[in-house]
Design a protein around this motif. Structure first.
Motif, mmCIF file in Angstrom:
data_model
loop_
_atom_site.group_PDB
_atom_site.id
_atom_site.type_symbol
_atom_site.label_atom_id
_atom_site.label_comp_id
_atom_site.label_asym_id
_atom_site.label_seq_id
_atom_site.Cartn_x
_atom_site.Cartn_y
_atom_site.Cartn_z
ATOM 1 N N ASP A 1 -2.970 -33.508 -14.640
ATOM 2 C CA ASP A 1 -3.158 -34.121 -13.336
ATOM 3 C C ASP A 1 -4.087 -33.278 -12.484
ATOM 4 O OD1 ASP A 1 -1.415 -36.151 -14.007
ATOM 5 O OD2 ASP A 1 0.337 -35.106 -13.203
ATOM 6 N N GLN B 1 -5.644 -32.497 -8.501
ATOM 7 C CA GLN B 1 -5.387 -32.552 -7.062
ATOM 8 C C GLN B 1 -6.662 -32.167 -6.330
ATOM 9 O OE1 GLN B 1 -2.346 -33.230 -5.420
ATOM 10 N NE2 GLN B 1 -1.604 -33.865 -7.426
ATOM 11 N N GLU C 1 -14.263 -30.616 -0.069
ATOM 12 C CA GLU C 1 -13.190 -30.800 -1.032
ATOM 13 C C GLU C 1 -13.553 -30.184 -2.381
ATOM 14 O OE1 GLU C 1 -12.977 -33.971 2.004
ATOM 15 O OE2 GLU C 1 -14.566 -33.579 0.559
ATOM 16 N N ILE D 1 -11.708 -30.050 -6.453
ATOM 17 C CA ILE D 1 -10.674 -30.650 -7.293
ATOM 18 C C ILE D 1 -10.201 -29.587 -8.287
ATOM 19 C CG2 ILE D 1 -12.288 -31.627 -8.967
ATOM 20 C CD1 ILE D 1 -10.411 -34.134 -8.956
ATOM 21 N N HIS E 1 -6.609 -28.465 -11.164
ATOM 22 C CA HIS E 1 -5.437 -28.932 -11.904
ATOM 23 C C HIS E 1 -4.160 -28.679 -11.112
ATOM 24 C CE1 HIS E 1 -7.000 -30.255 -15.745
ATOM 25 N NE2 HIS E 1 -7.908 -29.294 -15.633
ATOM 26 N N THR E 2 -3.205 -29.567 -11.280
ATOM 27 C CA THR E 2 -1.932 -29.492 -10.569
ATOM 28 C C THR E 2 -1.179 -28.195 -10.883
ATOM 29 O OG1 THR E 2 -1.795 -31.895 -10.627
ATOM 30 C CG2 THR E 2 0.234 -30.731 -10.164
ATOM 31 N N VAL F 1 -1.243 -25.426 -8.203
ATOM 32 C CA VAL F 1 -0.804 -25.713 -6.832
ATOM 33 C C VAL F 1 -0.197 -24.490 -6.141
ATOM 34 C CG1 VAL F 1 0.871 -27.051 -5.476
ATOM 35 C CG2 VAL F 1 -0.627 -28.204 -7.087
ATOM 36 N N ILE G 1 -3.543 -30.084 0.551
ATOM 37 C CA ILE G 1 -3.674 -30.631 -0.784
ATOM 38 C C ILE G 1 -3.509 -32.143 -0.669
ATOM 39 C CG2 ILE G 1 -2.667 -30.726 -3.090
ATOM 40 C CD1 ILE G 1 -1.827 -27.822 -2.709
ATOM 41 N N THR H 1 -4.487 -36.169 -2.700
ATOM 42 C CA THR H 1 -4.730 -36.822 -3.982
ATOM 43 C C THR H 1 -6.175 -37.286 -4.026
ATOM 44 O OG1 THR H 1 -4.090 -39.003 -3.183
ATOM 45 C CG2 THR H 1 -2.343 -37.612 -4.105
#
Length: 162
Positions: free
Chosen positions: A64, A66, A103, A105, A107-108, A111, A126, A128
């Motif tokens: 995923d 973020q 922004e 991007i 990987h989750t 976090v 953070i 989506t």
């Protein structure tokens, strides 16, 4: 005759001890060389897992994704901290220049480290990928599509031929 046998035994013992020492030294240098190779391989793998990368490499890695939104003037700080904290990221094109936010991007799995960055920056959130797209206007989204097409690279990378 007994002396000759003793001399022969002594020669065999010296030869055996020499072979044993040579094997210990040889295996030690092989083990040291193997450790050095493992270290270099680890460093190469480590370099691949942090810092700026392409969107394609993030997608190939899977998982995923973020989006981190932060003030545009903090870009250099974010890049420096992401490398320091070992975060693999890709900079996204600015879909809404009026808001003053940029922004990236990531990987989750990163976090918790991104949350540390937000605390140090004293601003950021953070979001989506959907939030990122909703923030942009039509013209900027067209630029985003061009950006993604450039990042896509080889179309056959996920096929058997690729």
């Amino acid at each position: 005759m007994a002396e000759e046998i003793q001399e022969a035994v002594q020669i065999i013992r010296v030869a055996y001890d020499g072979i044993e020492i040579a094997m210990k030294v040889g295996s030690g240098s092989i083990a040291a060389m193997q450790k050095a190779i493992d270290f270099l391989k680890g460093m190469l793998d480590y370099e691949k897992s942090l810092g700026k990368t392409s969107m394609r490499k993030l997608l190939i890695k899977g998982g995923d994704l973020q989006v981190l939104q932060f003030n545009t003037e903090d870009m250099k700080k974010v890049e420096k901290m992401a490398k320091k904290y070992g975060i693999l990221y890709s900079v996204l094109p600015d879909c809404n220049r009026k808001d003053g936010l940029s922004e990236v991007i990531f990987h989750t799995e990163a976090v918790p480290r991104v949350n540390m960055m937000i605390q140090k920056l004293k601003f950021g959130k953070i979001a989506t990928f959907d939030d990122y797209l909703k923030n942009g206007d039509e013209k900027s989204l067209g630029k985003l599509m061009d950006f993604l097409k450039k990042q896509q690279g080889n179309e056959k990378s996920h096929t058997i031929e690729g």
